[in-house]
Design a protein around this motif. Sequence first.
Motif, PDB file in Angstrom:
ATOM      1  N   VAL A   1       4.903 -10.584  -1.323  1.00  0.00           N
ATOM      2  CA  VAL A   1       5.112  -9.681  -0.180  1.00  0.00           C
ATOM      3  C   VAL A   1       3.986  -8.660  -0.199  1.00  0.00           C
ATOM      4  O   VAL A   1       3.889  -7.845  -1.129  1.00  0.00           O
ATOM      5  CB  VAL A   1       6.480  -8.986  -0.245  1.00  0.00           C
ATOM      6  N   GLN A   2       3.118  -8.722   0.807  1.00  0.00           N
ATOM      7  CA  GLN A   2       1.985  -7.818   0.911  1.00  0.00           C
ATOM      8  C   GLN A   2       2.164  -6.922   2.132  1.00  0.00           C
ATOM      9  O   GLN A   2       2.682  -7.368   3.160  1.00  0.00           O
ATOM     10  CB  GLN A   2       0.672  -8.597   1.034  1.00  0.00           C
ATOM     11  N   GLY A   3       1.698  -5.679   2.012  1.00  0.00           N
ATOM     12  CA  GLY A   3       1.786  -4.757   3.143  1.00  0.00           C
ATOM     13  C   GLY A   3       0.628  -3.790   3.145  1.00  0.00           C
ATOM     14  O   GLY A   3       0.199  -3.303   2.086  1.00  0.00           O
TER      15      GLY A   3
ATOM     16  N   LEU B   1       1.945   3.220   3.146  1.00  0.00           N
ATOM     17  CA  LEU B   1       2.934   2.713   4.094  1.00  0.00           C
ATOM     18  C   LEU B   1       4.338   3.262   3.838  1.00  0.00           C
ATOM     19  O   LEU B   1       5.173   3.247   4.751  1.00  0.00           O
ATOM     20  CB  LEU B   1       3.002   1.181   4.014  1.00  0.00           C
ATOM     21  N   LEU B   2       4.628   3.702   2.620  1.00  0.00           N
ATOM     22  CA  LEU B   2       6.017   3.876   2.188  1.00  0.00           C
ATOM     23  C   LEU B   2       6.813   4.818   3.069  1.00  0.00           C
ATOM     24  O   LEU B   2       8.007   4.598   3.294  1.00  0.00           O
ATOM     25  CB  LEU B   2       6.047   4.357   0.730  1.00  0.00           C
ATOM     26  N   GLU B   3       6.220   5.873   3.584  1.00  0.00           N
ATOM     27  CA  GLU B   3       6.978   6.837   4.382  1.00  0.00           C
ATOM     28  C   GLU B   3       6.807   6.637   5.882  1.00  0.00           C
ATOM     29  O   GLU B   3       7.269   7.455   6.678  1.00  0.00           O
ATOM     30  CB  GLU B   3       6.542   8.265   4.009  1.00  0.00           C
ATOM     31  N   LEU B   4       6.126   5.571   6.291  1.00  0.00           N
ATOM     32  CA  LEU B   4       5.935   5.331   7.725  1.00  0.00           C
ATOM     33  C   LEU B   4       7.208   4.777   8.350  1.00  0.00           C
ATOM     34  O   LEU B   4       7.934   3.998   7.724  1.00  0.00           O
ATOM     35  CB  LEU B   4       4.792   4.340   7.953  1.00  0.00           C
ATOM     36  N   PRO B   5       7.508   5.144   9.619  1.00  0.00           N
ATOM     37  CA  PRO B   5       8.688   4.609  10.314  1.00  0.00           C
ATOM     38  C   PRO B   5       8.551   3.098  10.519  1.00  0.00           C
ATOM     39  O   PRO B   5       7.462   2.593  10.795  1.00  0.00           O
ATOM     40  CB  PRO B   5       8.691   5.364  11.640  1.00  0.00           C
ATOM     41  N   LEU B   6       9.694   2.390  10.408  1.00  0.00           N
ATOM     42  CA  LEU B   6       9.694   0.930  10.537  1.00  0.00           C
ATOM     43  C   LEU B   6      11.020   0.503  11.133  1.00  0.00           C
ATOM     44  O   LEU B   6      12.072   1.057  10.811  1.00  0.00           O
ATOM     45  CB  LEU B   6       9.503   0.278   9.168  1.00  0.00           C
ATOM     46  N   MET B   7      10.969  -0.493  12.023  1.00  0.00           N
ATOM     47  CA  MET B   7      12.207  -1.051  12.562  1.00  0.00           C
ATOM     48  C   MET B   7      13.017  -1.673  11.412  1.00  0.00           C
ATOM     49  O   MET B   7      12.474  -2.367  10.554  1.00  0.00           O
ATOM     50  CB  MET B   7      11.891  -2.129  13.613  1.00  0.00           C
TER      51      MET B   7
ATOM     52  N   ASP C   1       0.843  -1.189   0.000  1.00  0.00           N
ATOM     53  CA  ASP C   1       0.000   0.000   0.000  1.00  0.00           C
ATOM     54  C   ASP C   1       0.884   1.246   0.000  1.00  0.00           C
ATOM     55  O   ASP C   1       1.820   1.358   0.803  1.00  0.00           O
ATOM     56  CB  ASP C   1      -0.905  -0.027   1.243  1.00  0.00           C
ATOM     57  N   ASP C   2       0.607   2.206  -0.904  1.00  0.00           N
ATOM     58  CA  ASP C   2       1.427   3.421  -0.994  1.00  0.00           C
ATOM     59  C   ASP C   2       1.420   4.221   0.310  1.00  0.00           C
ATOM     60  O   ASP C   2       2.362   4.957   0.599  1.00  0.00           O
ATOM     61  CB  ASP C   2       0.919   4.302  -2.140  1.00  0.00           C
TER      62      ASP C   2
END
Length: 595
Positions: A505-507, A472-478, A469-470
Amino acid sequence: MTKPIRLTRLSMRYRVLFVFFVLIVVPFLLVGYIALSKSEKTIRQTNLDAVVLTGKNLHSFFHYVQNEQDKLMASDELQELMARGVRQGTDEIAFADELLSYIDSVNYSNQLFKIRVLPLDPASMPTYMHSAYGTQDVASQAWYRDIVREGRAFWKVFAPLELPGAALEPTLSDIKRLHSLKTFAPLGVVVMDIRPSMLSSFIDPVKQFPHQRIWLLTKDDRIVYATDGRYDDRPPAEALRRTALLPEHSATLRYDGQPSLVNVVPLLENELKLVSVTPLKDLDNPVSVLSRLNFTFLLFYFALSITLAGYITVKYTNPISSLVREMRDIVRHSFSETAVAESRFADRRDEVGWLYRGMYNMIREIQRLLKETKESEKRKKQLQFEVLNYQINPHFLYNTLDTIRWKAEEKQAGEIGELASSLASLFRLTLNRGKEITTVRRELALLQAYLNIEKARRDAPIPVIFRIDDALLELPLMRLILQPLVENAIRHGIADMGEEGMIVVQGGLENCRIEFRISDNGPGIPEDIRGTLLEPSAAAKRDREGGLGLINVHERLRHYFGEPFGLEAISEPGRGTTIVLIHPVLPDGSTELDE
């Protein structure tokens, strides 16, 4: 001159002991008064309960006797004896000896009951009937004719005259007709006589008062057993009439000229009944004097308790309640320094003052330890993350460099530059400038660099489909949490499937949380491994390959974000595997896990 001892000068311990000594007496008297005021009902109910319990025990015993009678009637020896007895040509004298010997052996070995066996036609066995019952004409008695003709089992009370020489008291017996187990033809009559001593062992312990009388009666009020040994009396007919439709009954009526409590419990579907008669004066006598004495003490201690209650409230209850409220406020504010304000009770010189001062000292110590613990936990998390980062499998780096070497020797093509670029990107994105938090976009770029290297190493395409999902791309992630999952899917999922293998790979966002699903169409995870796949103790026993590994990713997520987050393995043999990754949505601009 000796100064008088004042209560206020005693320590709190002695004052509490004194006050509670007095207060314990008052509740004791109150409880005693209530108990005495209800003692009549309680004693009567206890008397009824004892009779009911004895009735249940007798009921169970009677059923036990019936079961034992059935066992004897089904025994091979008795079946064979009585079958021979009805056949023509049987040696009547020899048969009588065998049957008498069998009956004697059964009666000798049993202390609960006695057995009697009668033929269907007593006239056909005169030797046996004369040896067992003398001149008594059994065939002419109504009960015998009924059991032979109808075959329905019943209970009967035999008077001593009906059993001459065999019993001195009425005897309760269970009468059944014996049938052949092969042909179902009647063979005879079996009478099970319960020994009067057994009834005595059940009924006599129920007698609680000297003038209490207990009977076991038939449904037509014939006495089977009496605790006083008198069988010529008649129990109170009025109470017995009231029990016709009740499982148990208790009534007060006059018997022998005095008020009495009569308890009646029916047995064996109203075939029998247990009756207890107790004079009321026996029931009420133990408590009448104590009731008057208890009432006098009750008035005195009631007034005293009011004074003591006020004293305890002012001196002890209020300070303790205030202490509890302060402790709740401190806990509610997580032991913050602003929540602590010393109370005036801390200046007291007794145990209450010591309690307050001890609490304040303990709170200050807890505040200091919390501060130290918080700093220690922050450092511990940093060290744990550094340790996890050092767990990257060095074989991967060695194999990659070796691939670059043989690619350069074999092809001398631009592919070498692309491979080296992917490796450089992998290092750069992995290190992430020392930050613990990256973005979804950068993590996917790291994953793509890894896939480029894997394709070059295997010299074969690796089919991976991305559905991200677009939003998600700029969200912080470990960092370093997707690559190990894809690596695991390649090595343990589709490594041996060739072009038929596929990884998806789905997100997306699910319930305000970041959720990734890495699926493959491989052989799946064996059931014995899947159950312990994410358990550290089990993972330590397995050789793991591929980056940080599933357990490291799972433990990192749990360590920093708590129980709701981590990994979940979904797999069925032959239908592939899906690893679900749950990650919280962090504030924008986050770069450290401890922020």
